[in-house]
Design a protein around this motif. Sequence first.
Motif, PDB file in Angstrom:
ATOM      1  N   LYS A 140       0.761  -1.143   0.168  1.00 36.10           N
ATOM      2  CA  LYS A 140       0.033  -0.128  -0.133  1.00 36.10           C
ATOM      3  C   LYS A 140       1.062   1.272  -0.022  1.00 36.10           C
ATOM      4  O   LYS A 140       1.781   1.427   0.822  1.00 36.10           O
ATOM      5  N   ASN A 141       0.440   2.141  -0.913  1.00 33.03           N
ATOM      6  CA  ASN A 141       1.216   3.539  -0.882  1.00 33.03           C
ATOM      7  C   ASN A 141      -0.082   4.605  -1.126  1.00 33.03           C
ATOM      8  O   ASN A 141      -1.017   4.082  -1.584  1.00 33.03           O
TER       9      ASN A 141
ATOM     10  N   VAL B 178      -5.044   6.203  -1.724  1.00 36.23           N
ATOM     11  CA  VAL B 178      -4.240   5.013  -1.221  1.00 36.23           C
ATOM     12  C   VAL B 178      -4.520   3.786  -2.439  1.00 36.23           C
ATOM     13  O   VAL B 178      -5.468   3.566  -2.900  1.00 36.23           O
ATOM     14  N   LYS B 179      -3.223   3.253  -2.766  1.00 34.66           N
ATOM     15  CA  LYS B 179      -3.283   2.396  -3.890  1.00 34.66           C
ATOM     16  C   LYS B 179      -2.545   1.095  -3.551  1.00 34.66           C
ATOM     17  O   LYS B 179      -1.699   1.252  -2.693  1.00 34.66           O
ATOM     18  N   GLU B 180      -2.906   0.141  -4.137  1.00 37.16           N
ATOM     19  CA  GLU B 180      -2.026  -1.128  -4.039  1.00 37.16           C
ATOM     20  C   GLU B 180      -0.957  -1.262  -5.244  1.00 37.16           C
ATOM     21  O   GLU B 180      -1.346  -0.963  -6.507  1.00 37.16           O
TER      22      GLU B 180
ATOM     23  N   ARG C  54       5.979   1.434   6.142  1.00 28.65           N
ATOM     24  CA  ARG C  54       4.814   1.033   5.619  1.00 28.65           C
ATOM     25  C   ARG C  54       3.793   1.925   5.860  1.00 28.65           C
ATOM     26  O   ARG C  54       3.874   2.983   6.937  1.00 28.65           O
TER      27      ARG C  54
ATOM     28  N   TYR D  33       0.669   1.561   7.074  1.00 29.48           N
ATOM     29  CA  TYR D  33       0.023   1.249   8.317  1.00 29.48           C
ATOM     30  C   TYR D  33       0.773   0.420   9.178  1.00 29.48           C
ATOM     31  O   TYR D  33       1.872  -0.437   8.930  1.00 29.48           O
TER      32      TYR D  33
END
Length: 373
Positions: A106-107, A113-115, A125, A127
Amino acid sequence: TYRIRVSAVDSIGRKSVAVPVVLRTTPAPKIFNVRDFGAKGDGQTLDTRAIQQAIDACTPYGEVYVPAGDYLTGALFICKSHIALHLEEGATLRAVNNLGHFPMVKNMYEGWVKEVFSSVLNIGRLYGERYEDIRVYGGGTIDNQGSVLADQQTENLSRMARSHGMPVIRCDRVAFDNVTITNPCTWNVHPLLCDGFTTYGCRLVSSGFGLSNADGWDPDSSSDCYLLESILDGQDDNIAIKSVVYPAENGTKIYKPSENIYVSYCHFLRGGGLVVGAEVPAGVRNVWMTNCVVDNCDRGLHVCSRPFGTRAVEEIHFRDIHIKHTGCWGINVTVWYWVPSYLPGVYRPDELLEVRKVSFENIRIDYADGNPI
């Protein structure tokens, strides 16, 4: 332990003395040589596992040492505090041409927010735990092979799934010095939600690889960020300071501005210019870009946003900058970036972004294809 105090005397003899800063050195680091974990550095052996084992084994205040060599690797992760990665001059971490070695993480990209595909080196990271005191240094190179992998990643998922050159997420006191970070799949150096991020004496290269959206240095909802005495050769914006609305794990929205950003004594060879924007819904404040030289850019100095936002873009200062050649414009300030028209009622007055206290001082533009200002 060192106590450092800076004093200054102005032209009429007035003296000011700063509050002392107390610094303590850490213990001499224990060295974790990746060759001792089986890394070959021969440009043919896949060294991911060996290098990751060295990172995982590294004890607090230790140093992972990568001697000169060409290390073919998949994704590597630094998810711990008090660690240094020493890339010796002549050492290259080079992405393997196989998307299977870059798991999805995730970024945030352009505020969403995208994979995304992981990068060669991933720090922190989105989260979970925050990390601190991380250094990458030594004269070596991180090569993400975006010229090969970017199209594969886009075709496999989407353009927003492309990996970033050097993502640093939710970390404090991170330093890159004397390293080259090159050939990213999209944005190159991207500190997101970080406090204390320094890039010193580095070379950030994304031009000449057939890339798109390959910005150079993009602080994103981060504070106390420094880009100093570095060379950038960009495909898109060399600098793009952004902010995001961050959805926390508990569902609340966090509006974290980018603030206290300093870019000084840098040389920009090519690229899209020096930018605050375009995604700045949480605001940006106290930015100084000073004492820089731009050889050739598509756009010069740019403060740009969409018309909506919760916090102001303010105290943005450009000073002592020489632009030898620029394309579309020399200086441009707009709150209607990629918004073709204003439709009444689309935004409430309290939703419109404020842009204020923007200054340009001692700016020399030798030639602009479009409007100088």
